[in-house]
Structures are given as C-alpha cells and as structure tokens.
Design a protein around this motif. Sequence first.
Motif, mmCIF file in Angstrom:
data_model
loop_
_atom_site.group_PDB
_atom_site.id
_atom_site.type_symbol
_atom_site.label_atom_id
_atom_site.label_comp_id
_atom_site.label_asym_id
_atom_site.label_seq_id
_atom_site.Cartn_x
_atom_site.Cartn_y
_atom_site.Cartn_z
ATOM 1 N N UNK A 127 48.493 46.494 22.766
ATOM 2 C CA UNK A 127 47.491 47.142 21.921
ATOM 3 C C UNK A 127 46.122 46.931 22.534
ATOM 4 N N UNK A 128 45.264 47.910 22.363
ATOM 5 C CA UNK A 128 43.863 47.762 22.735
ATOM 6 C C UNK A 128 43.100 47.454 21.465
ATOM 7 N N UNK A 129 42.380 46.330 21.454
ATOM 8 C CA UNK A 129 41.667 45.913 20.253
ATOM 9 C C UNK A 129 40.179 45.830 20.548
ATOM 10 N N UNK A 130 39.403 45.948 19.490
ATOM 11 C CA UNK A 130 37.962 45.739 19.572
ATOM 12 C C UNK A 130 37.652 44.503 18.746
ATOM 13 N N UNK A 131 37.024 43.505 19.393
ATOM 14 C CA UNK A 131 36.720 42.263 18.703
ATOM 15 C C UNK A 131 35.343 41.793 19.128
ATOM 16 N N UNK A 138 44.277 27.597 13.893
ATOM 17 C CA UNK A 138 44.312 28.520 12.762
ATOM 18 C C UNK A 138 44.634 29.931 13.243
ATOM 19 N N UNK A 139 45.117 30.764 12.323
ATOM 20 C CA UNK A 139 45.501 32.134 12.661
ATOM 21 C C UNK A 139 44.419 33.102 12.206
ATOM 22 N N UNK A 140 44.205 34.135 13.009
ATOM 23 C CA UNK A 140 43.265 35.194 12.644
ATOM 24 C C UNK A 140 43.980 36.534 12.758
ATOM 25 N N UNK A 141 43.579 37.472 11.914
ATOM 26 C CA UNK A 141 44.110 38.832 11.951
ATOM 27 C C UNK A 141 43.013 39.765 12.419
ATOM 28 N N UNK A 142 43.330 40.596 13.396
ATOM 29 C CA UNK A 142 42.392 41.574 13.921
ATOM 30 C C UNK A 142 42.942 42.950 13.573
ATOM 31 N N UNK A 143 42.204 43.677 12.733
ATOM 32 C CA UNK A 143 42.690 44.988 12.305
ATOM 33 C C UNK A 143 41.939 46.152 12.941
ATOM 34 N N UNK A 144 41.027 45.877 13.861
ATOM 35 C CA UNK A 144 40.319 46.946 14.563
ATOM 36 C C UNK A 144 41.080 47.275 15.853
ATOM 37 N N UNK A 171 46.801 50.838 9.616
ATOM 38 C CA UNK A 171 47.932 49.954 9.371
ATOM 39 C C UNK A 171 48.295 49.045 10.531
ATOM 40 N N UNK A 172 47.661 49.178 11.667
ATOM 41 C CA UNK A 172 47.971 48.329 12.816
ATOM 42 C C UNK A 172 47.185 47.026 12.720
ATOM 43 N N UNK A 191 45.467 33.191 21.514
ATOM 44 C CA UNK A 191 46.774 33.590 22.014
ATOM 45 C C UNK A 191 47.375 34.594 21.042
ATOM 46 N N UNK A 192 47.730 35.760 21.550
ATOM 47 C CA UNK A 192 48.290 36.821 20.712
ATOM 48 C C UNK A 192 49.707 36.431 20.318
ATOM 49 N N UNK A 193 49.956 36.434 19.002
ATOM 50 C CA UNK A 193 51.245 36.035 18.482
ATOM 51 C C UNK A 193 52.111 37.234 18.130
ATOM 52 N N UNK A 194 51.492 38.259 17.513
ATOM 53 C CA UNK A 194 52.285 39.396 17.038
ATOM 54 C C UNK A 194 51.425 40.641 16.995
ATOM 55 N N UNK A 195 52.021 41.781 17.303
ATOM 56 C CA UNK A 195 51.363 43.080 17.199
ATOM 57 C C UNK A 195 52.148 43.918 16.215
ATOM 58 N N UNK A 196 51.504 44.340 15.145
ATOM 59 C CA UNK A 196 52.153 45.166 14.144
ATOM 60 C C UNK A 196 51.555 46.550 14.198
ATOM 61 N N UNK A 197 52.341 47.541 14.585
ATOM 62 C CA UNK A 197 51.883 48.926 14.632
ATOM 63 C C UNK A 197 52.747 49.778 13.734
ATOM 64 N N UNK A 198 52.125 50.596 12.928
ATOM 65 C CA UNK A 198 52.892 51.426 11.993
ATOM 66 C C UNK A 198 53.388 52.673 12.672
#
Length: 104
Positions: free
Chosen positions: A3-7, A31-37, A56-57, A97-104
């Motif tokens: 995934x390409x993300x903007x952070x 700790x865990x963070x969620x990036x939805x962009x 939804x990604x 460290x990227x743990x999971x990528x969820x794409x709808x």
Amino acid sequence: MYALIEYKGKQYKAEKGAALKVDRIEAAEGSKIDIDSVLLVSGEGGVKVGAPYVAGAKVTAVVGASGRDRKILVFKHKSKKDYHRMIGHRQGYTTITVEDITGV
C-alpha cells in the motif's frame, strides 16, 4: 500486497513486515497505530486507487525505536558581501513496522 500511505505529509510504500523511518511520533515504543490515509492498495484482487484515499483501507503498524538522523550541513554564502554561515540540523525519526494491511 503493498500500500502507498501518506503519513505526516510524506508518502511511503508499506509492505507487511517492512520497517519505515517516519518523522518522530510521540507514542510509546511497542504501541500500535492505525493509518487510514491510504492512497493505493495493490493485492491479489488488483489495484485500488483512491481519490484521494481508498475508502475502508487501513494500515496497522507497531511503533519502534526513536532516534535522530545524521547531521545535514546547510551553508549560506553571498558573494562579494562577506556573508557566510553554516548551520547543522538533525531530524528526529521513529521506526515503525507494518503489521497488517487491510484493503476493502
């Protein structure tokens, strides 16, 4: 799958298990963070491009160690004016460290 993300105003390519060096985050290590962009998701089902973000990604990442990058020297000079100046800068960063990528 990637995934390409903007952070924090910058774009990164996130793959599962990849370590990304992002601008400093004020979060506890582990700790865990969620990036939805998420700008783009590529996987088995094809490529999904957002406008500007994919609905939804989400990318889940674990915060790692923080530190400071190497020093960058900035030199300013104006010819014939007897003006010169050198400044140093060290940018703070956090490794995630990227743990999971969820794409709808």
